[in-house]
Design a protein around this motif. Structure first.
Motif, short mmCIF file in Angstrom:
data_model
loop_
_atom_site.label_atom_id
_atom_site.label_comp_id
_atom_site.label_asym_id
_atom_site.label_seq_id
_atom_site.Cartn_x
_atom_site.Cartn_y
_atom_site.Cartn_z
N ASN A 1 3.12 4.12 -21.97
CA ASN A 1 2.52 2.81 -22.11
C ASN A 1 2.81 2.02 -20.84
O ASN A 1 3.92 2.07 -20.32
N TYR A 2 1.80 1.30 -20.34
CA TYR A 2 1.93 0.58 -19.09
C TYR A 2 1.52 -0.87 -19.24
O TYR A 2 0.58 -1.20 -19.97
N ALA A 3 2.22 -1.73 -18.53
CA ALA A 3 1.79 -3.11 -18.42
C ALA A 3 0.52 -3.18 -17.58
O ALA A 3 0.33 -2.39 -16.65
N ASP A 4 -0.34 -4.11 -17.90
CA ASP A 4 -1.63 -4.21 -17.22
C ASP A 4 -1.54 -4.27 -15.69
O ASP A 4 -2.33 -3.62 -15.01
N PRO A 5 -0.59 -5.03 -15.12
CA PRO A 5 -0.57 -5.14 -13.66
C PRO A 5 -0.29 -3.83 -12.92
O PRO A 5 -0.58 -3.75 -11.73
N VAL A 6 0.26 -2.83 -13.61
CA VAL A 6 0.61 -1.59 -12.92
C VAL A 6 -0.26 -0.42 -13.34
O VAL A 6 -0.11 0.68 -12.78
N LYS A 7 -1.15 -0.62 -14.27
CA LYS A 7 -2.00 0.47 -14.74
C LYS A 7 -2.84 1.04 -13.60
O LYS A 7 -3.44 0.30 -12.83
N GLY A 8 -2.84 2.35 -13.51
CA GLY A 8 -3.59 3.02 -12.46
C GLY A 8 -2.83 3.17 -11.17
O GLY A 8 -3.27 3.90 -10.28
N ARG A 9 -1.69 2.50 -11.04
CA ARG A 9 -0.89 2.57 -9.82
C ARG A 9 0.46 3.23 -10.04
O ARG A 9 0.97 3.93 -9.16
N LEU B 1 9.78 6.73 -12.14
CA LEU B 1 8.66 5.81 -11.99
C LEU B 1 8.07 6.01 -10.61
O LEU B 1 8.67 5.61 -9.61
N GLN B 2 6.92 6.64 -10.57
CA GLN B 2 6.19 6.81 -9.32
C GLN B 2 5.32 5.59 -9.11
O GLN B 2 4.46 5.29 -9.93
N MET B 3 5.54 4.89 -8.02
CA MET B 3 4.83 3.66 -7.73
C MET B 3 3.97 3.86 -6.50
O MET B 3 4.49 4.12 -5.40
N ASN B 4 2.67 3.74 -6.67
CA ASN B 4 1.72 3.87 -5.58
C ASN B 4 0.97 2.57 -5.37
O ASN B 4 0.94 1.71 -6.24
N SER B 5 0.35 2.45 -4.21
CA SER B 5 -0.44 1.26 -3.89
C SER B 5 0.34 -0.01 -4.16
O SER B 5 -0.16 -0.95 -4.78
N LEU B 6 1.54 -0.05 -3.69
CA LEU B 6 2.43 -1.17 -3.98
C LEU B 6 1.92 -2.48 -3.37
O LEU B 6 1.35 -2.50 -2.28
N LYS B 7 2.14 -3.55 -4.11
CA LYS B 7 1.73 -4.88 -3.72
C LYS B 7 2.95 -5.78 -3.60
O LYS B 7 3.97 -5.53 -4.22
N PRO B 8 2.86 -6.85 -2.81
CA PRO B 8 3.99 -7.77 -2.71
C PRO B 8 4.45 -8.30 -4.06
O PRO B 8 5.65 -8.52 -4.25
N GLU B 9 3.53 -8.49 -4.99
CA GLU B 9 3.90 -8.99 -6.31
C GLU B 9 4.68 -7.98 -7.14
O GLU B 9 5.17 -8.31 -8.23
N GLY C 1 0.79 -1.22 0.00
CA GLY C 1 0.00 0.00 0.00
C GLY C 1 0.82 1.27 0.00
O GLY C 1 0.27 2.36 -0.19
N GLY C 2 2.11 1.13 0.19
CA GLY C 2 2.98 2.28 0.23
C GLY C 2 3.39 2.76 -1.15
O GLY C 2 2.97 2.22 -2.17
N SER C 3 4.24 3.77 -1.15
CA SER C 3 4.69 4.39 -2.39
C SER C 3 6.20 4.47 -2.44
O SER C 3 6.88 4.50 -1.41
N LEU C 4 6.71 4.52 -3.64
CA LEU C 4 8.13 4.62 -3.88
C LEU C 4 8.33 5.30 -5.22
O LEU C 4 7.52 5.09 -6.14
N LYS C 5 9.36 6.10 -5.33
CA LYS C 5 9.66 6.75 -6.60
C LYS C 5 11.07 6.41 -7.04
O LYS C 5 12.04 6.68 -6.33
N LEU C 6 11.19 5.82 -8.21
CA LEU C 6 12.46 5.48 -8.79
C LEU C 6 12.91 6.55 -9.76
O LEU C 6 12.10 7.18 -10.44
N SER C 7 14.21 6.74 -9.84
CA SER C 7 14.80 7.67 -10.79
C SER C 7 15.90 6.97 -11.56
O SER C 7 16.57 6.08 -11.04
N CYS C 8 16.10 7.39 -12.78
CA CYS C 8 17.16 6.85 -13.62
C CYS C 8 17.73 7.98 -14.45
O CYS C 8 17.01 8.55 -15.29
#
Length: 120
Positions: free
Chosen positions: A58-66, A80-88, A15-22
């Motif tokens: 363009n997004y892969a289906d498992p991450v769309k909306g998150r 890459l801003q990642m919200n509502s993170l899941k164990p998967e 449920g947490g968030s993380l932001k990746l940079s490259c």
């Protein structure tokens, strides 16, 4: 030579968030498409999201909306801003870029990867 330096990975609760940079550096004339890929243990590397230089995404289906991919062309950086993170979502996340080098060549580069672990 061109390097892609990733940052922002780490451990986060579900449920947490993380932001990746490259950030790209080296003999870069221009970076065209950029993207994020991930690889979980025992699985093949898979696309997460891509973004063109004009910011078409363009997004892969498992991450769309998150997840949200974005870029700063002036800094040769993709996020890459990642919200509502899941164990998967746990995986090593890799940055990828199509680069026109200063010498005129056109190459594809990968970052070294950054670990994202989603666990309670």
């Amino acid at each position: 030579q061109v390097q892609l330096a990733e940052s922002g990975g780490g451990l986060v609760q579900p449920g947490g968030s993380l932001k990746l940079s490259c950030a790209g550096s080296g003999s870069i004339f221009v970076i065209y498409a950029m993207g994020w890929y991930r690889q979980a243990p025992g699985k093949q590397r898979e696309l997460v999201a891509t973004i063109t230089r004009g910011s078409t995404t363009n997004y892969a289906d498992p991450v769309k909306g998150r997840f949200t991919i974005s870029r700063d062309n002036a800094k040769n950086t993709v996020f890459l801003q990642m919200n509502s993170l899941k164990p998967e979502d746990t995986a090593v996340y890799y940055c990828n870029a199509d680069v026109r080098g200063n010498s005129g060549g056109y190459y594809n580069y990968w970052g070294q990867g950054t670990q994202v672990t989603v666990s309670s």
